[in-house]
Write a protein that holds these residues in place. Structure first.
Motif, PDB file in Angstrom:
ATOM      1  N   LEU A 217      73.750 -29.436 -92.069  1.00  0.00           N
ATOM      2  CA  LEU A 217      74.853 -28.470 -91.989  1.00  0.00           C
ATOM      3  C   LEU A 217      75.970 -29.365 -92.718  1.00  0.00           C
ATOM      4  CD1 LEU A 217      74.240 -25.497 -90.174  1.00  0.00           C
ATOM      5  CD2 LEU A 217      72.981 -26.299 -92.197  1.00  0.00           C
ATOM      6  N   SER A 218      76.349 -30.306 -93.177  1.00  0.00           N
ATOM      7  CA  SER A 218      77.311 -31.514 -92.924  1.00  0.00           C
ATOM      8  C   SER A 218      78.267 -30.471 -93.042  1.00  0.00           C
ATOM      9  CB  SER A 218      76.877 -31.776 -94.383  1.00  0.00           C
ATOM     10  OG  SER A 218      75.964 -32.903 -94.240  1.00  0.00           O
ATOM     11  N   PRO A 219      79.323 -30.094 -92.166  1.00  0.00           N
ATOM     12  CA  PRO A 219      80.523 -29.602 -92.362  1.00  0.00           C
ATOM     13  C   PRO A 219      81.544 -30.633 -92.828  1.00  0.00           C
ATOM     14  CG  PRO A 219      80.208 -29.909 -90.077  1.00  0.00           C
ATOM     15  CD  PRO A 219      78.698 -30.044 -90.820  1.00  0.00           C
ATOM     16  N   ALA A 220      82.638 -30.797 -93.307  1.00  0.00           N
ATOM     17  CA  ALA A 220      83.429 -31.741 -93.551  1.00  0.00           C
ATOM     18  C   ALA A 220      83.764 -32.543 -92.735  1.00  0.00           C
ATOM     19  CB  ALA A 220      85.075 -31.294 -94.378  1.00  0.00           C
ATOM     20  N   LYS A 221      84.533 -32.147 -90.900  1.00  0.00           N
ATOM     21  CA  LYS A 221      85.193 -32.836 -90.175  1.00  0.00           C
ATOM     22  C   LYS A 221      84.396 -32.569 -89.464  1.00  0.00           C
ATOM     23  CE  LYS A 221      89.198 -33.601 -91.333  1.00  0.00           C
ATOM     24  NZ  LYS A 221      90.961 -33.683 -91.437  1.00  0.00           N
ATOM     25  N   VAL A 222      84.175 -33.078 -88.004  1.00  0.00           N
ATOM     26  CA  VAL A 222      83.884 -33.324 -86.927  1.00  0.00           C
ATOM     27  C   VAL A 222      84.326 -33.788 -85.657  1.00  0.00           C
ATOM     28  CG1 VAL A 222      81.928 -33.424 -84.956  1.00  0.00           C
ATOM     29  CG2 VAL A 222      81.437 -32.848 -87.305  1.00  0.00           C
ATOM     30  N   LEU A 223      85.186 -33.499 -84.901  1.00  0.00           N
ATOM     31  CA  LEU A 223      85.933 -33.834 -84.067  1.00  0.00           C
ATOM     32  C   LEU A 223      85.523 -33.713 -82.217  1.00  0.00           C
ATOM     33  CD1 LEU A 223      88.761 -31.734 -84.334  1.00  0.00           C
ATOM     34  CD2 LEU A 223      88.709 -33.835 -85.518  1.00  0.00           C
ATOM     35  N   LEU A 224      85.157 -35.097 -81.761  1.00  0.00           N
ATOM     36  CA  LEU A 224      84.359 -35.501 -80.719  1.00  0.00           C
ATOM     37  C   LEU A 224      85.514 -35.482 -79.987  1.00  0.00           C
ATOM     38  CD1 LEU A 224      81.979 -37.917 -82.514  1.00  0.00           C
ATOM     39  CD2 LEU A 224      80.992 -35.432 -81.823  1.00  0.00           C
ATOM     40  N   MET A 225      85.705 -34.613 -79.290  1.00  0.00           N
ATOM     41  CA  MET A 225      86.003 -34.291 -77.691  1.00  0.00           C
ATOM     42  C   MET A 225      85.441 -34.534 -76.653  1.00  0.00           C
ATOM     43  SD  MET A 225      88.623 -33.265 -79.835  1.00  0.00           S
ATOM     44  CE  MET A 225      89.997 -33.324 -78.622  1.00  0.00           C
ATOM     45  N   SER A 226      86.060 -35.437 -76.050  1.00  0.00           N
ATOM     46  CA  SER A 226      85.822 -36.375 -73.817  1.00  0.00           C
ATOM     47  C   SER A 226      86.662 -35.395 -73.533  1.00  0.00           C
ATOM     48  CB  SER A 226      85.859 -37.331 -74.438  1.00  0.00           C
ATOM     49  OG  SER A 226      86.485 -38.215 -74.505  1.00  0.00           O
ATOM     50  N   GLU A 227      87.689 -35.092 -73.739  1.00  0.00           N
ATOM     51  CA  GLU A 227      88.566 -34.199 -72.886  1.00  0.00           C
ATOM     52  C   GLU A 227      89.143 -32.952 -73.320  1.00  0.00           C
ATOM     53  OE1 GLU A 227      89.968 -37.050 -74.585  1.00  0.00           O
ATOM     54  OE2 GLU A 227      89.482 -38.386 -73.035  1.00  0.00           O
ATOM     55  N   ASN A 228      90.174 -32.417 -72.449  1.00  0.00           N
ATOM     56  CA  ASN A 228      90.056 -31.157 -72.194  1.00  0.00           C
ATOM     57  C   ASN A 228      91.298 -30.429 -72.125  1.00  0.00           C
ATOM     58  OD1 ASN A 228      89.727 -30.431 -69.633  1.00  0.00           O
ATOM     59  ND2 ASN A 228      88.443 -29.617 -69.092  1.00  0.00           N
ATOM     60  N   ASP A 229      92.448 -31.691 -71.853  1.00  0.00           N
ATOM     61  CA  ASP A 229      94.207 -32.108 -71.975  1.00  0.00           C
ATOM     62  C   ASP A 229      94.578 -30.805 -72.354  1.00  0.00           C
ATOM     63  OD1 ASP A 229      96.319 -32.401 -70.896  1.00  0.00           O
ATOM     64  OD2 ASP A 229      95.721 -35.266 -70.549  1.00  0.00           O
ATOM     65  N   PRO A 230      95.239 -30.537 -72.245  1.00  0.00           N
ATOM     66  CA  PRO A 230      95.771 -29.904 -73.614  1.00  0.00           C
ATOM     67  C   PRO A 230      97.221 -30.144 -74.430  1.00  0.00           C
ATOM     68  CG  PRO A 230      95.784 -27.644 -71.745  1.00  0.00           C
ATOM     69  CD  PRO A 230      95.258 -29.123 -71.302  1.00  0.00           C
ATOM     70  N   GLU A 231      97.201 -31.561 -73.640  1.00  0.00           N
ATOM     71  CA  GLU A 231      98.315 -32.871 -74.658  1.00  0.00           C
ATOM     72  C   GLU A 231      97.691 -33.570 -75.490  1.00  0.00           C
ATOM     73  OE1 GLU A 231     101.351 -32.711 -73.421  1.00  0.00           O
ATOM     74  OE2 GLU A 231     101.795 -31.501 -72.594  1.00  0.00           O
ATOM     75  N   ILE A 232      96.374 -33.956 -75.048  1.00  0.00           N
ATOM     76  CA  ILE A 232      95.224 -34.370 -76.345  1.00  0.00           C
ATOM     77  C   ILE A 232      95.118 -33.908 -76.859  1.00  0.00           C
ATOM     78  CG2 ILE A 232      93.250 -35.868 -76.129  1.00  0.00           C
ATOM     79  CD1 ILE A 232      93.706 -37.080 -73.590  1.00  0.00           C
ATOM     80  N   VAL A 233      94.543 -32.149 -76.854  1.00  0.00           N
ATOM     81  CA  VAL A 233      93.716 -31.333 -77.654  1.00  0.00           C
ATOM     82  C   VAL A 233      95.120 -31.029 -78.271  1.00  0.00           C
ATOM     83  CG1 VAL A 233      91.985 -28.815 -77.554  1.00  0.00           C
ATOM     84  CG2 VAL A 233      92.003 -30.751 -75.621  1.00  0.00           C
ATOM     85  N   GLY A 234      96.158 -30.377 -78.090  1.00  0.00           N
ATOM     86  CA  GLY A 234      96.906 -29.879 -79.290  1.00  0.00           C
ATOM     87  C   GLY A 234      97.576 -31.153 -79.873  1.00  0.00           C
ATOM     88  N   PRO A 235      97.985 -31.687 -79.887  1.00  0.00           N
ATOM     89  CA  PRO A 235      98.257 -32.417 -81.034  1.00  0.00           C
ATOM     90  C   PRO A 235      97.090 -33.061 -82.174  1.00  0.00           C
ATOM     91  CG  PRO A 235      99.048 -33.795 -79.136  1.00  0.00           C
ATOM     92  CD  PRO A 235      98.464 -32.813 -78.700  1.00  0.00           C
ATOM     93  N   MET A 236      95.963 -33.073 -81.305  1.00  0.00           N
ATOM     94  CA  MET A 236      94.867 -33.121 -82.425  1.00  0.00           C
ATOM     95  C   MET A 236      94.263 -31.908 -82.984  1.00  0.00           C
ATOM     96  SD  MET A 236      91.124 -35.196 -80.960  1.00  0.00           S
ATOM     97  CE  MET A 236      90.133 -35.939 -82.228  1.00  0.00           C
ATOM     98  N   PHE A 237      94.570 -30.734 -82.645  1.00  0.00           N
ATOM     99  CA  PHE A 237      94.152 -29.613 -83.913  1.00  0.00           C
ATOM    100  C   PHE A 237      95.131 -29.319 -84.293  1.00  0.00           C
ATOM    101  CE2 PHE A 237      90.962 -27.851 -80.611  1.00  0.00           C
ATOM    102  CZ  PHE A 237      89.700 -28.891 -80.670  1.00  0.00           C
TER     103      PHE A 237
END
Length: 513
Positions: A217-237
């Motif tokens: 289906l080829s979405p424009a971008k895929v974020l592959l997350m290996s952590e659920n730490d809000p300190e990492i997830v928040g800035p990336m999102f």
């Protein structure tokens, strides 16, 4: 299409965090060469037991490319569960990392003793191969595999003991499980403009069906997350603005505080949240839907099992989630079977005869995606395979319109009540950071085990939460961190029984767990 990783992969010495499809294919070819250099040959079984990341999936693809059979084991499995599985499959090679290699079983056994050879991805372990020494060799020719040949083994959640190893063939995994997901069905599948964020146990078959859908289906971008730490997830999102997020219950729980922060907009662009592996409490669903600024965000919840793939799906709107508290509670609806792919029926647990709509019974499923067996445990498979039908072990009710409502697992089912429904209601009215598991017993009301942030329970909050519900025993209160869970966040109810209900029997038979 670009893939952005929350951290570099353990199999990539270049340390890339942005990959396109060509770079991903190159990584698979290089890893296939390394596995071949480590002695893996067509038909050999090799075990992948490492820290969770997207490279688990690429390791499996590399092994399959050269005709080997990957045995995918979650790095969150306890040592005493991993060792029996390794004994069962007798792998030619164990692929792991230093931290897991240094863990000892309760009998003092070393992990490396269960495989002919061990490959340590981060090196520095005596008598183990190092990935850096194996890369750079020739790329062995691909070895095609027949549709009905064994392609991969993954394990079940292990909520009731040692996990089972499920046998997947190309026909079942690619030809059936992934087939429906690769169809373009807006708005519940990916679009070309979507930014998709994925939190997964990348050893699970779900990650394989998911990657097929992404590549199709080829979405424009895929974020592959290996952590659920809000300190990492928040800035990336905040930087990449996901529009679709799929995560496990444990991930949503970890990120719930981030979603409640009014000044934070990490989830503001999300149009669809996807929950898999286990149902989420309504309070969590409501929190995430309310964190989105999309005009019409939805929560897509799937119902299925590792042995069968998807069996049903339901979509929850923000309006429905917010109205939930004002309505009378009811069993959780998991949707209707997928037309042309799945059939569901509800039967009497003793006679296996169909029961009328509205009456509880065991849920049986018929799907062409059903896998071919449990590795070296045919007796456990035969207990659940009923001709062409599969015994899910769930107690459910079928409505007049064909929708399925789940009451409980058979082993935890007390006739006339639904512990899952009552848990939903209780958690909805308890303060943030609380969870509950109801444990039915044969000779009295169910026993609630309540997990709180500090191991203390405000009795006023408790009385309000259980008002109007059937009788319960006095709650057992534990700290939230002491609630035993699988790696995907499922509560280990059997472990709770062992810890807190010594000698108490089950209300169900437990035959189909």
């Amino acid at each position: 299409m670009l893939f952005r990783l929350s951290r570099p992969m353990d199999i990539d010495p270049a340390g890339q965090t942005i990959l396109d499809v060509a770079a991903m294919a190159e990584c698979v070819r290089n890893t296939a060469g390394a596995l071949h250099a480590a002695g893996v040959r067509p038909g050999d079984r090799f075990a992948v037991y490492k820290e969770n990341h997207f490279d688990c999936l690429l390791l499996a693809a590399a092994g399959i490319r050269i005709g080997a059979i990957p045995v995918m084991l979650s790095g969150l499995l306890p040592p005493d569960s991993v060792r029996p599985l390794l004994q069962r499959v007798e792998p030619k090679l164990l692929v792991t990392n230093r931290r897991l290699l240094e863990e000892k079983g309760s009998d003092g056994s070393a992990l490396s003793s269960f495989a002919d050879r061990t490959l340590c991805l981060d090196g520095g372990v005596p008598d183990a191969l190092a990935l850096a020494d194996l890369l750079g060799g020739p790329d062995p020719a691909p070895v095609p595999r027949g549709d009905d040949e064994l392609m991969m083994l993954t394990h079940t959640s292990g909520t009731t003991g040692i996990p089972k190893l499920i046998m997947y063939t190309p026909e079942k995994l690619q030809g059936q499980m992934a087939r429906l997901e690769c169809r373009h069905l807006p708005p519940i599948t990916f679009g070309r403009n979507d930014t998709v964020a994925m939190f997964l146990p990348y050893v699970h078959a779900r990650s394989f069906t998911w990657i097929y859908s992404v590549l199709t289906l080829s979405p424009a971008k895929v974020l592959l997350m290996s952590e659920n730490d809000p300190e990492i997830v928040g800035p990336m999102f905040r930087q990449h603005r996901p529009t679709v997020i799929e995560a496990l219950p444990i991930d949503f729980l970890k990120l719930e505080k981030l979603a409640k922060e009014k000044q934070d907009d990490a989830f503001s662009s999300v149009r669809m949240f996807v929950g898999n592996f286990d149902a989420m409490h309504w309070s969590t669903i409501r929190t995430f839907l309310n964190s989105s600024r999309h005009r019409f965000p939805v929560w897509r919840e799937g119902y299925g099992q590792s042995e069968t793939g998807g069996l049903g799906m339901t979509v929850i709107t923000r309006y429905r989630a917010n109205k939930r508290r004002d309505q009378q509670p009811g069993p959780r609806k998991v949707g209707r079977p997928m037309p042309g792919f799945v059939q569901l029926k509800v039967v009497d647990p003793e006679t296996f005869s169909p029961v009328p709509n509205g009456r509880p019974g065991i849920v049986l499923a018929r799907t062409k995606a059903r896998c071919v067996g449990y590795y070296q445990e045919p007796e456990r498979w035969n207990e659940k395979a009923v001709g062409e039908w599969w015994n899910t072990g769930d107690i459910g009710v079928k409505t007049r319109t064909g929708a399925l409502k789940l009451l409980d697992r058979e082993v935890n089912y007390a006739p006339g009540a639904s512990c899952l429904e009552q848990e939903d209601v209780i958690v909805d009215y308890l303060p943030e950071g609380h969870d509950v598991a109801l444990l039915p017993v044969p000779d009295g009301p169910p026993v609630p085990v309540v997990a709180t942030p500090d191991g203390l329970l405000d009795r006023g909050h408790w009385r309000k939460a259980v008002r109007g519900l059937p009788e319960m025993a006095e709650p057992i209160v534990i700290a939230f961190k002491d609630m035993p869970r699988t790696g995907t966040g499922k509560i280990l109810r059997e472990e709770l029984r062992r810890r807190h209900l010594t000698g108490a029997g089950h209300v169900g038979t437990g035959r189909w767990t």
